[in-house]
Design a protein around this motif. Structure first.
Motif, PDB file in Angstrom:
ATOM      1  N   ASP A   1     -25.041   4.557  37.127  1.00 14.17           N
ATOM      2  CA  ASP A   1     -25.445   5.963  37.191  1.00 14.17           C
ATOM      3  C   ASP A   1     -26.907   6.192  36.807  1.00 14.17           C
ATOM      4  O   ASP A   1     -27.543   7.096  37.330  1.00 14.17           O
ATOM      5  N   ARG A   2     -27.403   5.382  35.879  1.00 10.93           N
ATOM      6  CA  ARG A   2     -28.812   5.467  35.478  1.00 10.93           C
ATOM      7  C   ARG A   2     -29.384   4.056  35.355  1.00 10.93           C
ATOM      8  O   ARG A   2     -29.762   3.621  34.264  1.00 10.93           O
ATOM      9  N   PRO A   3     -29.422   3.286  36.458  1.00  8.74           N
ATOM     10  CA  PRO A   3     -29.877   1.885  36.372  1.00  8.74           C
ATOM     11  C   PRO A   3     -31.291   1.743  35.833  1.00  8.74           C
ATOM     12  O   PRO A   3     -31.625   0.716  35.242  1.00  8.74           O
ATOM     13  N   GLU A   4     -32.111   2.784  36.008  1.00  9.55           N
ATOM     14  CA  GLU A   4     -33.471   2.714  35.472  1.00  9.55           C
ATOM     15  C   GLU A   4     -33.449   2.690  33.943  1.00  9.55           C
ATOM     16  O   GLU A   4     -34.328   2.103  33.298  1.00  9.55           O
ATOM     17  N   VAL A   5     -32.428   3.317  33.341  1.00  7.22           N
ATOM     18  CA  VAL A   5     -32.292   3.296  31.882  1.00  7.22           C
ATOM     19  C   VAL A   5     -31.894   1.903  31.408  1.00  7.22           C
ATOM     20  O   VAL A   5     -32.411   1.402  30.404  1.00  7.22           O
ATOM     21  N   LEU A   6     -30.985   1.248  32.132  1.00  7.43           N
ATOM     22  CA  LEU A   6     -30.605  -0.115  31.750  1.00  7.43           C
ATOM     23  C   LEU A   6     -31.808  -1.041  31.832  1.00  7.43           C
ATOM     24  O   LEU A   6     -31.994  -1.912  30.962  1.00  7.43           O
ATOM     25  N   ARG A   7     -32.635  -0.871  32.855  1.00  4.68           N
ATOM     26  CA  ARG A   7     -33.833  -1.715  32.956  1.00  4.68           C
ATOM     27  C   ARG A   7     -34.741  -1.496  31.748  1.00  4.68           C
ATOM     28  O   ARG A   7     -35.306  -2.448  31.205  1.00  4.68           O
ATOM     29  N   THR A   8     -34.870  -0.246  31.318  1.00  2.16           N
ATOM     30  CA  THR A   8     -35.696   0.072  30.145  1.00  2.16           C
ATOM     31  C   THR A   8     -35.106  -0.539  28.886  1.00  2.16           C
ATOM     32  O   THR A   8     -35.830  -1.113  28.051  1.00  2.16           O
ATOM     33  N   ILE A   9     -33.787  -0.444  28.728  1.00  2.93           N
ATOM     34  CA  ILE A   9     -33.121  -1.009  27.550  1.00  2.93           C
ATOM     35  C   ILE A   9     -33.367  -2.511  27.461  1.00  2.93           C
ATOM     36  O   ILE A   9     -33.721  -3.044  26.400  1.00  2.93           O
ATOM     37  N   VAL A  10     -33.170  -3.215  28.577  1.00  2.00           N
ATOM     38  CA  VAL A  10     -33.340  -4.669  28.589  1.00  2.00           C
ATOM     39  C   VAL A  10     -34.794  -5.047  28.298  1.00  2.00           C
ATOM     40  O   VAL A  10     -35.071  -5.970  27.519  1.00  2.00           O
ATOM     41  N   LYS A  11     -35.724  -4.294  28.875  1.00  2.00           N
ATOM     42  CA  LYS A  11     -37.139  -4.592  28.669  1.00  2.00           C
ATOM     43  C   LYS A  11     -37.555  -4.345  27.222  1.00  2.00           C
ATOM     44  O   LYS A  11     -38.242  -5.162  26.606  1.00  2.00           O
ATOM     45  N   GLU A  12     -37.124  -3.215  26.661  1.00  2.00           N
ATOM     46  CA  GLU A  12     -37.506  -2.871  25.288  1.00  2.00           C
ATOM     47  C   GLU A  12     -36.898  -3.819  24.264  1.00  2.00           C
ATOM     48  O   GLU A  12     -37.521  -4.144  23.255  1.00  2.00           O
ATOM     49  N   SER A  13     -35.663  -4.247  24.515  1.00  2.00           N
ATOM     50  CA  SER A  13     -34.929  -5.023  23.512  1.00  2.00           C
ATOM     51  C   SER A  13     -35.092  -6.523  23.664  1.00  2.00           C
ATOM     52  O   SER A  13     -34.748  -7.290  22.761  1.00  2.00           O
ATOM     53  N   GLY A  14     -35.587  -6.963  24.824  1.00  2.00           N
ATOM     54  CA  GLY A  14     -35.726  -8.392  25.046  1.00  2.00           C
ATOM     55  C   GLY A  14     -34.416  -9.085  25.346  1.00  2.00           C
ATOM     56  O   GLY A  14     -34.280 -10.302  25.146  1.00  2.00           O
ATOM     57  N   GLY A  15     -33.422  -8.332  25.833  1.00  2.00           N
ATOM     58  CA  GLY A  15     -32.136  -8.917  26.187  1.00  2.00           C
ATOM     59  C   GLY A  15     -32.286  -9.923  27.318  1.00  2.00           C
ATOM     60  O   GLY A  15     -33.129  -9.763  28.204  1.00  2.00           O
ATOM     61  N   VAL A  16     -31.476 -10.977  27.282  1.00  2.00           N
ATOM     62  CA  VAL A  16     -31.565 -12.036  28.295  1.00  2.00           C
ATOM     63  C   VAL A  16     -30.237 -12.125  29.035  1.00  2.00           C
ATOM     64  O   VAL A  16     -29.181 -11.757  28.509  1.00  2.00           O
ATOM     65  N   PRO A  17     -30.252 -12.629  30.285  1.00  2.00           N
ATOM     66  CA  PRO A  17     -29.001 -12.752  31.039  1.00  2.00           C
ATOM     67  C   PRO A  17     -28.037 -13.735  30.385  1.00  2.00           C
ATOM     68  O   PRO A  17     -28.456 -14.763  29.856  1.00  2.00           O
ATOM     69  N   SER A  18     -26.744 -13.423  30.431  1.00  2.00           N
ATOM     70  CA  SER A  18     -25.734 -14.295  29.828  1.00  2.00           C
ATOM     71  C   SER A  18     -25.549 -15.578  30.617  1.00  2.00           C
ATOM     72  O   SER A  18     -25.068 -16.579  30.083  1.00  2.00           O
ATOM     73  N   TYR A  19     -25.911 -15.559  31.898  1.00  2.00           N
ATOM     74  CA  TYR A  19     -25.853 -16.741  32.752  1.00  2.00           C
ATOM     75  C   TYR A  19     -26.836 -16.511  33.897  1.00  2.00           C
ATOM     76  O   TYR A  19     -27.310 -15.382  34.097  1.00  2.00           O
ATOM     77  N   GLU A  20     -27.147 -17.535  34.624  1.00  2.00           N
ATOM     78  CA  GLU A  20     -28.116 -17.414  35.707  1.00  2.00           C
ATOM     79  C   GLU A  20     -27.643 -16.415  36.761  1.00  2.00           C
ATOM     80  O   GLU A  20     -26.526 -16.502  37.262  1.00  2.00           O
ATOM     81  N   GLY A  21     -28.477 -15.437  37.051  1.00  2.00           N
ATOM     82  CA  GLY A  21     -28.149 -14.423  38.051  1.00  2.00           C
ATOM     83  C   GLY A  21     -27.426 -13.208  37.506  1.00  2.00           C
ATOM     84  O   GLY A  21     -27.120 -12.279  38.263  1.00  2.00           O
ATOM     85  N   ALA A  22     -27.171 -13.176  36.192  1.00  2.00           N
ATOM     86  CA  ALA A  22     -26.400 -12.065  35.615  1.00  2.00           C
ATOM     87  C   ALA A  22     -27.111 -10.727  35.754  1.00  2.00           C
ATOM     88  O   ALA A  22     -26.458  -9.683  35.797  1.00  2.00           O
ATOM     89  N   LEU A  23     -28.447 -10.740  35.811  1.00  2.00           N
ATOM     90  CA  LEU A  23     -29.202  -9.484  35.857  1.00  2.00           C
ATOM     91  C   LEU A  23     -29.807  -9.218  37.231  1.00  2.00           C
ATOM     92  O   LEU A  23     -30.797  -8.493  37.357  1.00  2.00           O
ATOM     93  N   ASN A  24     -29.181  -9.770  38.267  1.00  2.00           N
ATOM     94  CA  ASN A  24     -29.659  -9.503  39.626  1.00  2.00           C
ATOM     95  C   ASN A  24     -29.552  -8.031  39.993  1.00  2.00           C
ATOM     96  O   ASN A  24     -30.256  -7.554  40.890  1.00  2.00           O
ATOM     97  N   ILE A  25     -28.669  -7.308  39.309  1.00  2.00           N
ATOM     98  CA  ILE A  25     -28.529  -5.873  39.582  1.00  2.00           C
ATOM     99  C   ILE A  25     -29.747  -5.086  39.122  1.00  2.00           C
ATOM    100  O   ILE A  25     -29.889  -3.909  39.459  1.00  2.00           O
ATOM    101  N   LEU A  26     -30.638  -5.726  38.359  1.00  2.00           N
ATOM    102  CA  LEU A  26     -31.803  -5.020  37.824  1.00  2.00           C
ATOM    103  C   LEU A  26     -33.071  -5.263  38.633  1.00  2.00           C
ATOM    104  O   LEU A  26     -34.123  -4.715  38.308  1.00  2.00           O
TER     105      LEU A  26
END
Length: 490
Positions: free
Chosen positions: A430-455
């Motif tokens: 619903d707000r994918p731009e917010v998830l991108r901001t969260i991941v960028k601000e927090s330094g979150g990493v994908p749990s496995y290769e390709g996990a963040l392809n939705i971003l």
């Protein structure tokens, strides 16, 4: 009701003495013992005549919850909001014949071991005792304490479902010692509701050892249902605190097409075994643009009720995990239909049925990121959500309190709710731009290769377009609901 009033009065008086330091036992020990004894009495009382006594039970729990709210919520606005929710629940039970029928059915259909185990853990330990304890610990530790934790005890599975959301995790099995420690720390914080997923939890070798050792926890277990047999039913009845939620895709055609030949018929046998033995169970469905009409049809819902399901969970298909398929996601118009249909189902059938993405109004937005729940995989990785495969931390290396304060969770909570329109609760779709901001601000990493392809790339473009279309449609639904509410008040 004389005995109930006497027990409650005694309980309240002793609580006051405890708080004044006039009784030399721990408050937590006494509360647990007193409420356990009281709740066992109430179970017997209500089961004797469910239709008549449900009202009395609802009124009693309302008084107890309001009383405790006054002691653990200092902010008057929060206290009023909490009390309004309690009163809404009470009125729903005593004034809605369908809801009253539902709770009467629960008491009639459920075995004594589950009434005294799972239901008491859920409503007494997790709610009546757990809510104030979690609030106190939030103030003590400076982190949000969720009501539930989703844990994968194993990522192993006996099926190979198309598009499985967990299909890309490495196969791991959580050591008994780690699982045991997590639960001990959770209970210390006031968390007595644990959701099991995977993988297939019934393959976990320590499942019933864990459930037996932690009988004061309510476990809700997502399962494919194919391994539930008479022997497992005996073990479930013995522990009395694991409620299975069986996943299926609709009728035999839809279910076997995704899960494998013969799965639907095995599920039917499992449901019959559970119902016949008084084990409360639910069902879960993954909604796609191809099966949504089937899953929400009167025929299918009635069939689930007749099979004995007491509750159901609806998950919109999210393109993650094994072989993500963006074309399977429901359209905004289909979602609009679902948003109205789930309300009709709750009004029509004795079934607690929830649609995570269209029921954001009930919980005021997204529940993930430690706000109300979070996810721990079998190898100990901590994620904000079952569908947001962002590694935040690993609980093998840290305590539960420490992982609750991780940077990704704090970023999630900073942006919650992601929209004031609670029909748009999800930062993924619903707000994918917010998830991108969260991941960028927090330094979150994908749990496995390709996990963040939705971003990124085509995945991000698809979700941005879909969410923009849903924003327009959902605003229209919200406007209609506000107008309907105003007409109802006039």
């Amino acid at each position: 009701m004389l005995f109930i009033r006497t027990d409650v009065r005694t309980y309240l008086i002793l609580i006051e003495k405890l708080e004044g330091g006039r009784v030399n036992v721990s408050k937590e020990f006494f509360e647990d013992l007193a409420l356990k004894n009281l709740s066992i009495f109430l179970v017997k009382y209500v089961k004797k005549d469910p239709e008549s006594n449900i009202d009395k039970l609802a009124n009693l729990l309302n008084k107890l919850l309001v009383l405790k709210a006054g002691k653990f919520i200092a902010n008057e606005g929060e206290k009023k909001e909490y009390e309004d929710v309690i009163e809404y629940a009470r009125k729903s039970v005593v004034s809605d014949p369908n809801i009253k029928e539902y709770f009467a059915k629960v008491f009639k259909q459920t075995s004594d071991s589950y009434l005294k185990g799972f239901l008491i853990n859920l409503f007494i330990r997790s709610t009546l005792i757990g809510v104030p304890k979690r609030k106190r610990n939030e103030q003590k530790f400076g982190v949000r304490i969720p009501a539930a934790i989703l844990i994968d005890p194993t990522e192993a599975c006996n099926l190979h479902c198309k598009g499985c959301w967990a299909g890309k995790y490495d196969i791991n099995v959580m050591p008994f010692e780690l699982f045991d420690r997590i639960l001990n720390e959770a209970k210390e914080l006031g968390i007595h509701f644990i959701v099991l997923s995977g993988g297939e939890p019934t393959l976990y070798p320590h499942l019933f050892d864990i459930a037996t050792k932690h009988k004061d926890v309510a476990f809700m277990m997502y399962t494919n249902g194919t391994l539930i047999d008479e022997k497992m039913v005996e073990q479930l009845l013995k522990t009395g605190n694991i409620s299975p939620v069986i996943s299926l895709e609709g009728w035999e055609k839809e279910t076997d097409e995704r899960r494998g030949s013969g799965v639907f018929q095995k599920i039917m046998q499992s449901m019959d075994l559970l119902r016949e033995n008084g084990i409360p169970f639910g069902f879960s469905v993954t909604v796609t643009r191809r099966n949504y009409k089937v899953l929400f049809s009167d025929e299918f819902i009635r069939f689930m009720v007749d099979k004995g399901a007491l509750y159901g969970w609806s998950f919109h298909y999210i393109p993650i995990g094994r072989d993500p398929d963006y074309s399977a996601m429901i359209t905004p118009e289909q979602r609009k239909w679902l948003a109205g249909r789930v309300r009709e189902i709750r009004k029509t059938y004795p079934l607690m049925f929830f649609d995570f993405w269209n029921d954001g109004e009930l919980v005021k937005g997204c529940i993930a990121g430690g706000r109300y729940y979070f996810h721990i995989t079998a190898n100990g990785n901590v994620e904000p959500c079952a569908f947001a495969h962002v590694k935040c931390d690993n609980i093998r290396e840290k305590s539960l309190v420490e992982v609750l304060g991780n940077r990704v969770f704090r970023a999630y909570q900073k942006y919650q709710p992601v929209s004031q329109n609670y029909l748009r609760p999800c930062p993924i779709i619903d707000r994918p731009e917010v998830l991108r901001t969260i991941v960028k601000e927090s330094g979150g990493v994908p749990s496995y290769e390709g996990a963040l392809n939705i971003l990124e790339g085509e995945g991000a473009e698809f979700l941005d377009k879909l969410s923009a279309e849903w924003e327009k449609v959902s605003e229209g639904i919200l406007k209609e609901r506000v107008q309907a509410a105003e007409l109802g008040r006039s």
